[in-house]
Design a protein around this motif. Structure first.
Motif, short mmCIF file in Angstrom:
data_model
loop_
_atom_site.label_atom_id
_atom_site.label_comp_id
_atom_site.label_asym_id
_atom_site.label_seq_id
_atom_site.Cartn_x
_atom_site.Cartn_y
_atom_site.Cartn_z
N ARG A 116 -15.41 -0.79 152.38
CA ARG A 116 -15.03 -0.09 153.32
C ARG A 116 -14.37 -0.14 153.99
NH1 ARG A 116 -20.15 2.44 153.94
NH2 ARG A 116 -19.92 3.27 156.41
N CYS A 118 -13.49 -2.98 155.58
CA CYS A 118 -13.36 -4.58 157.36
C CYS A 118 -13.26 -5.09 156.80
CB CYS A 118 -15.01 -4.60 157.17
SG CYS A 118 -16.03 -2.89 157.36
N PRO B 83 -13.99 3.72 157.73
CA PRO B 83 -14.30 3.61 158.85
C PRO B 83 -14.20 2.34 159.81
CG PRO B 83 -16.73 3.97 157.57
CD PRO B 83 -15.02 4.44 156.93
N LEU B 85 -16.44 0.20 159.63
CA LEU B 85 -16.98 -0.15 160.45
C LEU B 85 -18.35 -0.90 159.13
CD1 LEU B 85 -18.00 3.25 161.80
CD2 LEU B 85 -17.67 1.06 163.62
N VAL B 128 -25.77 2.22 161.10
CA VAL B 128 -24.28 3.27 160.68
C VAL B 128 -24.36 3.59 159.59
CG1 VAL B 128 -21.79 3.16 160.37
CG2 VAL B 128 -22.49 1.92 162.64
N ARG B 129 -25.28 2.92 158.68
CA ARG B 129 -25.46 3.67 157.32
C ARG B 129 -26.36 4.52 157.20
NH1 ARG B 129 -30.65 0.57 155.87
NH2 ARG B 129 -29.77 -1.88 156.02
N GLN B 136 -19.73 8.52 161.47
CA GLN B 136 -19.02 7.27 161.16
C GLN B 136 -17.45 7.31 162.03
OE1 GLN B 136 -19.69 5.98 157.09
NE2 GLN B 136 -21.58 5.92 157.02
#
Lengths: 260, 232
Positions: A116, A118, B83, B85, B128-129, B136
């Motif tokens: 993702r 991150c 995102p 995140l 967040v999911r 998001q």
């Protein structure tokens, strides 16, 4: 609020609608900063974040645990030997289980960051990037120790081996786990950048981790066979040196490993 | 605010950026446009200190890269089409984590303000999911501005958003940029770029081939300008 339309090519788009109220932060909400984000605080933030996310999803721990239990069970059926032989293979079986389960955890732990984006989020923080290494390494070690804490009693039950709870044996497991996780976290940060990361990590990790695995098996095997302290001193020293070297190497090179 | 000179980036034998010269004044909103593979994302990653230039000099907010990358990162917010995140943390926990990474001491009040700004205060305790893609992305903007950066980089922020989500993102973008921050945004969406940016640079095959300000574009439109720049 007025909304206007604009033609771009053959597309008509709504633009300028719902104009922003030009939100401004009141002075009290402006961020106040530490003089510099400290290494320790950043490391602990990563550890807490990893533990919170894992205890909520339980993806990584459950995979490691199920895998470890299956390995222990398979060995239990495969090694239908007498009790003496079983006891002599204890160290080997346990470290094989920990090594494979650890690889699963290492792969997943970095993949979560990469998938993702991150990892970029972490790299954008204005902290020394080795704090990211230490944060990830400490959380990986915590996961591995949790798995070990569950696997050891199970092993003792199945193999009728209670000597594995002696403090010296547990100390060797801790030292071996630290070395394995230190090198594993560094290599997983490298392998996660590739498309074949699931395959690449074990290929990279096992050759580099041979010294720590051999030393761990020798030291823990020696303890179970009532060897004297002098006899297990060499593998113990090797374990400590390995841990120190790889933690130092990771501290120095992590920045280059994660930067394109 | 941003000063880039003769920037070259190579990946092995492949040269992605071939001597880019680029500068942005404080408060400017620059839209960096170009086709796929032109090097926009690579360029932004170098500005964000996520990638190292092969040659050339890069200065952001008065600091040079890569030597002062930590100082640059403290002045920079980055929003990409991902995102950045953690899906298994709540909106509040995500912002709390990034606030701690940036060394923000008053993070609770700051998080509340940021969540209000992106319109997600009512979802602060939700994972967040469970958020839609648009939510998001709004939270991602909150994450990027939590430390009140002087420069914000947007890399294709509209990717994967539907029309409604894009319009909501427009609002958030205007809100964020209304405070005089310097912004560089890459996008394929010419309409949105034209509506938001004050300057337009076209990056093609690793070099900036054309530049125009919003005033200069009044004689023509962005699409014509873009097409001309690509032909040249």
């Amino acid at each position: 609020m007025a909304t206007k339309s604009k033609m771009i090519g053959n597309r008509k788009l709504k633009v300028g609608g719902r104009k922003s109220s030009a939100f401004r932060f009141p002075p009290s909400a402006a961020p106040r900063f530490l003089a510099k984000p400290t290494f320790f605080k950043a490391t602990m933030a990563i550890v807490q974040k990893d533990l919170a996310a894992e205890f909520r999803s339980r993806e990584l721990l459950s995979a490691m645990l199920v895998f470890s239990m299956l390995v222990i069970l398979i060995f239990n059926f495969a090694l239908e030997l007498d009790i003496k032989v079983r006891q002599s293979v204890t160290a080997g079986v346990l470290w094989t289980t920990f090594a494979f389960a650890g690889t699963l955890g290492l792969n997943r732990s970095m993949a979560v960051e990469k998938d993702r984006g991150c990892l970029d989020g972490l790299l954008l923080a204005p902290v020394d990037r080795s704090a990211i290494f230490f944060g990830k390494a400490i959380s990986n070690l915590a996961f591995m120790l949790i798995v070990e804490a569950i696997v050891l009693p199970l092993y003792a039950l199945l193999y009728n081996e209670v000597r594995i709870f002696q403090p010296a044996f547990l100390g060797v497991i801790l030292l071996g786990s630290i070395g394995y996780i230190a090198v594993g976290t560094l290599l997983s940060a490298m392998s996660v950048q590739t498309r074949t990361r699931d395959v690449l990590l074990p290929i990279l990790l096992f050759p580099v981790a041979i010294p720590v695995l051999l030393a761990s098996v020798k030291a823990s095997g020696g303890l179970l066979n009532n060897a004297t302290f002098a006899e297990i001193l060499t593998p113990l020293n090797l374990l400590i040196v390995y841990d120190v070297i790889f933690i130092a190497v990771a501290f120095m090179v992590f920045d280059f490993v994660v930067e394109e | 605010m941003i000063e880039v000179k003769k920037l070259v980036k190579r990946f092995g034998l492949k040269t992605i950026l071939r001597g880019v010269d680029f500068s942005v004044e404080p408060g400017e909103f620059v839209a960096l446009l170009g086709p796929n593979g032109s090097g926009k994302t690579t360029f932004l990653r170098i500005l964000a200190s996520l990638s190292r230039a092969s040659m050339g000099s890069v200065n952001v907010a008065g600091y040079s890269l890569p030597n002062e990358s930590a100082q640059v990162r403290a002045k920079l917010g980055v929003v990409t089409h991902m995102p950045l995140l953690y899906p298994d943390l709540t909106a509040e926990e995500n912002l709390q984590f990034y606030a701690r990474m940036y060394g923000i001491t008053n993070h609770q009040s700051r998080i509340t303000q940021v969540l209000e700004m992106v319109g997600l205060e009512y979802r602060r305790k939700d994972l967040v999911r469970t958020f839609s893609r648009g939510m998001q992305q709004r939270l991602a903007i909150g994450r990027a501005v939590i430390h009140d950066p002087e420069v914000i980089l947007f890399d294709e922020p509209y990717t994967g958003l539907d029309q409604d989500a894009s319009e909501m993102l427009d609002d958030v973008l205007r809100t964020v940029t209304a405070t005089g921050r310097t912004v560089v945004m890459t996008s394929h969406d010419l309409a949105r770029a034209e509506d938001l940016a004050t300057r337009f640079d076209i990056l093609s095959r690793g070099v900036i081939t054309a530049t125009a300000t919003q005033k200069e574009l009044k004689k023509t439109n962005l699409l014509t300008f873009y097409k001309q720049a690509m032909v040249e």
